[in-house]
Design an enzyme around this catalytic site. Structure first.
Site, PDB file in Angstrom:
ATOM      1  N   CYS A 192     -47.709 -15.525  22.363  1.00 54.99           N
ATOM      2  CA  CYS A 192     -48.671 -16.619  22.494  1.00 54.99           C
ATOM      3  C   CYS A 192     -49.778 -16.115  23.413  1.00 54.99           C
ATOM      4  O   CYS A 192     -49.754 -14.960  23.831  1.00 54.99           O
ATOM      5  CB  CYS A 192     -48.005 -17.911  22.985  1.00 54.99           C
ATOM      6  SG  CYS A 192     -47.348 -17.872  24.653  1.00 54.99           S
ATOM      7  N   CYS A 244     -53.596 -10.895  17.476  1.00 52.07           N
ATOM      8  CA  CYS A 244     -52.334 -10.188  17.272  1.00 52.07           C
ATOM      9  C   CYS A 244     -52.517  -9.066  16.259  1.00 52.07           C
ATOM     10  O   CYS A 244     -52.949  -9.316  15.140  1.00 52.07           O
ATOM     11  CB  CYS A 244     -51.255 -11.152  16.764  1.00 52.07           C
ATOM     12  SG  CYS A 244     -50.895 -12.471  17.912  1.00 52.07           S
ATOM     13  N   CYS A 263     -51.798 -17.493  18.836  1.00 55.80           N
ATOM     14  CA  CYS A 263     -52.596 -16.428  19.462  1.00 55.80           C
ATOM     15  C   CYS A 263     -53.758 -16.016  18.559  1.00 55.80           C
ATOM     16  O   CYS A 263     -54.494 -15.101  18.876  1.00 55.80           O
ATOM     17  CB  CYS A 263     -51.736 -15.236  19.867  1.00 55.80           C
ATOM     18  SG  CYS A 263     -51.213 -14.163  18.538  1.00 55.80           S
TER      19      CYS A 263
END
Length: 136
Positions: free
Chosen positions: A14, A92, A88
């Site tokens: 996250c 990522c 996120c």
């Protein structure tokens, strides 16, 4: 004498690695023991784990007070079989051959323990389902 093949590895990501991903990693570690390698990280990690999250997890019998948010690295993603993101966004890194799941969960940042409890309980439910899938 050969060592047994390691089990699957799971990375929870996250933004701040101070709430959702910490709870998910703690539940998976608690429920799977050493059968699953567990990591968590954040794309912009906070300085400390959210105190309301620590308290909510303590109520569930899991102490995460010693955990610290960790920065997301390419190596952590590459070393994981399953990558579970929790808000996120595009930060990522994506690699072929990895299984990616995106869990839409409320962000516990700035929330009190009463608001964190339902998030915690939903994460625990999802972790229990994930364990069934990983064992399957």
């Amino acid at each position: 004498m050969s060592t047994p093949a390691p089990g699957p590895s799971v990375l929870f990501v996250c933004v701040h690695n101070a709430g959702r991903s910490q709870m998910a990693a703690a539940f998976l570690t608690h429920l799977a023991g050493d059968k699953v390698e567990v990591r968590s990280a954040g794309s912009a990690p906070a300085d400390t784990v959210n105190p309301a999250v620590v308290e909510a997890m303590k109520e569930a019998g899991i102490d995460i007070s010693a955990e610290t948010p960790k920065v997301l690295t390419v190596e952590a993603v590459q070393a994981s079989d399953v990558v579970i993101t929790m808000g996120c966004g595009d930060t990522c890194p994506v690699f072929p051959g990895k299984r990616y799941l995106d869990w839409q969960l409320d962000d516990p940042a700035g929330q009190g323990v009463a608001s964190v409890r339902p998030i915690r309980d939903e994460i625990e439910r999802r972790i229990r389902s994930l364990l069934i899938e990983l064992d399957g």
